[in-house]
Motif scaffolding. Structure first.
Motif, short mmCIF file in Angstrom:
data_model
loop_
_atom_site.label_atom_id
_atom_site.label_comp_id
_atom_site.label_asym_id
_atom_site.label_seq_id
_atom_site.Cartn_x
_atom_site.Cartn_y
_atom_site.Cartn_z
N UNK A 182 -29.90 50.26 -7.63
CA UNK A 182 -30.67 49.40 -8.54
C UNK A 182 -32.01 49.25 -8.23
N UNK A 183 -32.45 49.42 -6.89
CA UNK A 183 -34.03 49.23 -6.83
C UNK A 183 -34.91 50.19 -7.43
N UNK A 184 -34.56 51.61 -7.33
CA UNK A 184 -35.35 52.57 -7.83
C UNK A 184 -35.33 52.69 -9.30
N UNK A 185 -34.13 52.21 -9.90
CA UNK A 185 -33.94 52.09 -11.28
C UNK A 185 -34.77 50.98 -11.88
N UNK A 186 -34.91 49.99 -11.21
CA UNK A 186 -35.81 49.02 -11.59
C UNK A 186 -37.36 49.21 -11.56
N UNK A 187 -37.58 49.86 -10.22
CA UNK A 187 -38.98 50.25 -9.96
C UNK A 187 -39.49 51.37 -11.20
N UNK A 188 -38.47 52.50 -11.26
CA UNK A 188 -39.11 53.51 -12.36
C UNK A 188 -39.25 52.86 -13.70
N UNK A 189 -38.46 51.86 -14.04
CA UNK A 189 -38.42 51.42 -15.32
C UNK A 189 -39.68 50.65 -15.50
N UNK A 190 -40.08 49.81 -14.74
CA UNK A 190 -41.16 48.99 -14.81
C UNK A 190 -42.43 49.76 -14.77
N UNK A 191 -42.57 50.76 -13.86
CA UNK A 191 -43.46 51.68 -14.10
C UNK A 191 -43.72 52.42 -15.36
N UNK A 192 -42.67 52.79 -16.02
CA UNK A 192 -42.84 53.38 -17.29
C UNK A 192 -43.27 52.43 -18.32
N UNK A 193 -42.38 50.96 -18.18
CA UNK A 193 -43.06 49.97 -19.15
C UNK A 193 -44.39 49.18 -19.14
N UNK A 234 -26.38 48.53 1.08
CA UNK A 234 -27.41 49.69 0.94
C UNK A 234 -27.36 50.56 -0.24
N UNK A 235 -25.80 50.86 -0.43
CA UNK A 235 -25.68 51.54 -1.87
C UNK A 235 -26.09 50.80 -3.03
N UNK A 236 -25.94 49.48 -3.08
CA UNK A 236 -26.56 48.59 -4.26
C UNK A 236 -27.68 49.04 -4.46
N UNK A 237 -28.56 48.60 -3.23
CA UNK A 237 -30.07 48.85 -3.19
C UNK A 237 -30.45 50.15 -3.71
N UNK A 238 -29.95 51.11 -3.21
CA UNK A 238 -30.32 52.38 -3.43
C UNK A 238 -30.13 52.78 -4.94
N UNK A 244 -35.69 50.57 3.29
CA UNK A 244 -37.30 51.04 2.78
C UNK A 244 -37.37 50.72 1.28
N UNK A 245 -36.68 50.69 0.43
CA UNK A 245 -36.87 50.33 -0.73
C UNK A 245 -37.29 48.84 -1.14
N UNK A 246 -37.13 47.97 -0.32
CA UNK A 246 -37.41 46.47 -0.33
C UNK A 246 -38.78 46.30 0.04
N UNK A 247 -39.75 45.44 -0.73
CA UNK A 247 -40.86 45.20 -0.48
C UNK A 247 -41.06 43.84 0.47
N UNK A 248 -40.14 42.76 0.47
CA UNK A 248 -39.96 41.79 1.48
C UNK A 248 -38.68 41.56 1.71
N UNK A 249 -38.44 40.91 2.89
CA UNK A 249 -37.19 40.41 3.31
C UNK A 249 -37.06 38.95 3.10
N UNK A 250 -35.77 38.68 2.77
CA UNK A 250 -35.40 37.07 2.30
C UNK A 250 -34.05 36.59 3.02
N UNK A 251 -33.94 35.70 3.55
CA UNK A 251 -32.84 34.90 4.14
C UNK A 251 -32.69 33.57 3.70
N UNK A 281 -32.92 40.78 -6.24
CA UNK A 281 -32.07 41.89 -7.00
C UNK A 281 -30.48 41.25 -6.76
N UNK A 282 -30.12 40.60 -5.79
CA UNK A 282 -29.05 40.22 -5.77
C UNK A 282 -29.07 38.85 -5.02
N UNK A 283 -28.41 37.72 -5.46
CA UNK A 283 -28.57 36.39 -4.72
C UNK A 283 -27.40 36.44 -3.70
N UNK A 284 -27.70 36.00 -2.43
CA UNK A 284 -26.85 35.84 -1.49
C UNK A 284 -25.75 36.84 -1.29
N UNK A 285 -26.32 38.24 -1.29
CA UNK A 285 -25.44 39.33 -1.11
C UNK A 285 -24.25 39.24 0.19
#
Length: 464
Positions: free
Chosen positions: A196-207, A190-194, A237-244, A173-177
């Motif tokens: 953008x993440x549900x927005x994207x997940x809810x949209x994909x569930x609808x689509x 956390x505020x960005x993830x809170x 808690x909204x992310x599915x995997x961790x990246x570094x 959702x964001x490269x090198x935050x």
């Protein structure tokens, strides 16, 4: 054309699976729409050439590319001319690339911006308020409400147009935050993830009736400078995997030899896993000799870089990550043929492990071996993965001496339940089996002596 299966998380294990339940591990690298291998996509200059390249990657075990939807090193590669007004040439480029990936079975890990060029070329970016965009300053990219809406709209456009397929492995959702993207406030992550993440997940569930996996990535050294960032990166808690991104100073970003980077990568993977409290996977999605390349303007010799690359990818996998992805940091900006052979070698090893049921813990410091050998590994009560790397002797250029005498090595792996085990040895350079032997765990550890090997060897240990 058969739709490509979607990728999800294994049930209770920190790895990925296809929707059928079959194991899937990302083998790939970072690429960009302006770099040589994919440049033929732009204005459809050479689609057959790009297809040939993707087929060649497949032949070498590559199944995933990490890409930015916008790589704005040049103005004409902006995805949007202005927020919501999309660049037809870029939309066509992505239409063609997704279609090729669908045809060939290649997947994509996508992120909306290359934030490096977004930052340093901010004066010309369409999101800059001075250019009619929503954001008054690049230091407000994560916090400006209007910019946040533009980011969500970009992601929405992407999933509406390209997200109905399993071609999309996941959204970064964001490269090198970075705190500097959010007014130096670490809580902006956390505020960005809170938002953008549900927005994207809810949209994909609808689509689509389901949602692609999500992560955010970070320039790894920031985690040491700002420990508070571990919480949103590894445990949100909204992310599915961790990246570094592993760019440790002096060892990885400007490697003195090919062993020091492996040691760092193994330690950094162990540290990352220690920050995760659930069964989410950890994926190392960027690394390479960035300081040597970007600041010293020096491309590593291919023979050295090939070994550096191979050692990094095995250290990260054996330590318990789901995989790793190199940023080329070369001139030209592509991976070498030797690196492709290393990827093919890893692809051959992966079927030896039951990843979808592998509830591993890192064992780098618990595995026992000889003093001249470094152990990287992970395991659970039923299987383990180990990579053993010789400390030397070294050639003057920093590579391990390929003519060193082959020597046996003691191996002690704790944590395996009592019983008999089969050890499959793997030649990581040649990409082929290097022998097999049986061992017995008494309930505290499995102890064996491995047959002679030179620079390194990988071992898959499964119940007999």
């Amino acid at each position: 054309m058969t739709s490509l299966p979607w990728i999800g998380r294994a049930d209770g294990a920190p790895y990925f699976v296809e929707e059928s339940g079959a194991a899937w591990a990302p083998i790939g690298h970072n690429d960009a729409i302006t770099w040589p291998d994919l440049a033929g996509l732009y204005r459809r200059r050479d689609l057959p050439g790009v297809e040939r390249h993707l087929r060649w990657l497949q032949e070498h075990g590559v199944n995933c590319l990490r890409l930015m939807l916008e790589y704005s090193q040049h103005d004409h590669r902006h995805l949007e001319h202005a927020p919501g007004r999309y660049n037809p040439a870029l939309v066509q480029l992505w239409d063609d690339l997704v279609a090729l990936c669908q045809k060939l079975g290649m997947r994509l890990l996508l992120t909306p911006f290359d934030t490096f060029f977004l930052w340093i070329r901010w004066d010309s970016h369409p999101y800059n308020k001075a250019n009619g965009g929503p954001c008054a300053a690049r230091t407000e990219l994560l916090t400006c409400p209007a910019t946040r809406e533009a980011v969500k709209a970009r992601l929405a456009f992407a999933t509406e147009r390209w997200g109905g397929s399993g071609v999309i492995f996941a959204w970064d959702l964001w490269n090198e935050m970075h705190p500097k993207h959010g007014e130096a406030d670490p809580d902006c992550f956390a505020r960005f993830i809170d938002d953008v993440s549900p927005f994207m997940r809810d949209l994909e569930m609808r689509l689509h009736g389901r949602a692609h996996l999500q992560t955010v990535s970070i320039f790894g050294p920031e985690l040491g400078w700002h420990p508070r960032l571990n919480e949103p990166i590894f445990r949100h808690p909204l992310l599915d995997f961790a990246s570094s991104h592993f760019y440790e100073e002096g060892t990885i970003d400007d490697p003195p030899d090919t062993v020091a980077p492996a040691l760092s990568a193994g330690r950094l993977t162990r540290e990352a896993l220690s920050e995760i409290r659930d069964a989410r996977p950890f994926h190392e999605s960027e690394h390479g000799p960035i300081h040597r390349y970007k600041d010293h303007h020096h491309t590593l010799p291919a023979a050295f870089d090939d070994e550096y690359f191979r050692h990094m990818q095995w250290a990260i996998l054996a330590a318990g990550a789901s995989g790793s992805m190199r940023w080329p940091n070369r001139t030209p900006h592509v991976l070498t043929p030797g690196m492709r052979e290393a990827q093919r070698a890893m692809a051959g090893f992966l079927p030896l492990v039951d990843w979808q049921h592998f509830r591993r813990v890192n064992l780098n410091e618990e595995i026992g071996s000889d003093p001249d050998t470094i152990a990287f590994g992970c395991g659970d009560a039923h299987q383990a993965v180990v990579w053993l790397l010789r400390r030397g002797p070294m050639l003057p250029d920093g590579r391990l001496d390929p003519e060193m005498p082959a020597r046996p090595a003691a191996l002690r792996v704790p944590g395996l339940a009592a019983g008999r085990y089969r050890l499959a040895l793997w030649d990581t350079r040649a990409g082929r089996p290097a022998g097999a032997l049986d061992g017995v765990s008494q309930g505290d550890a499995l102890s064996v002596t491995l047959p002679p090997f030179r620079g390194d060897v990988a071992v898959a240990i499964v119940a007999a």
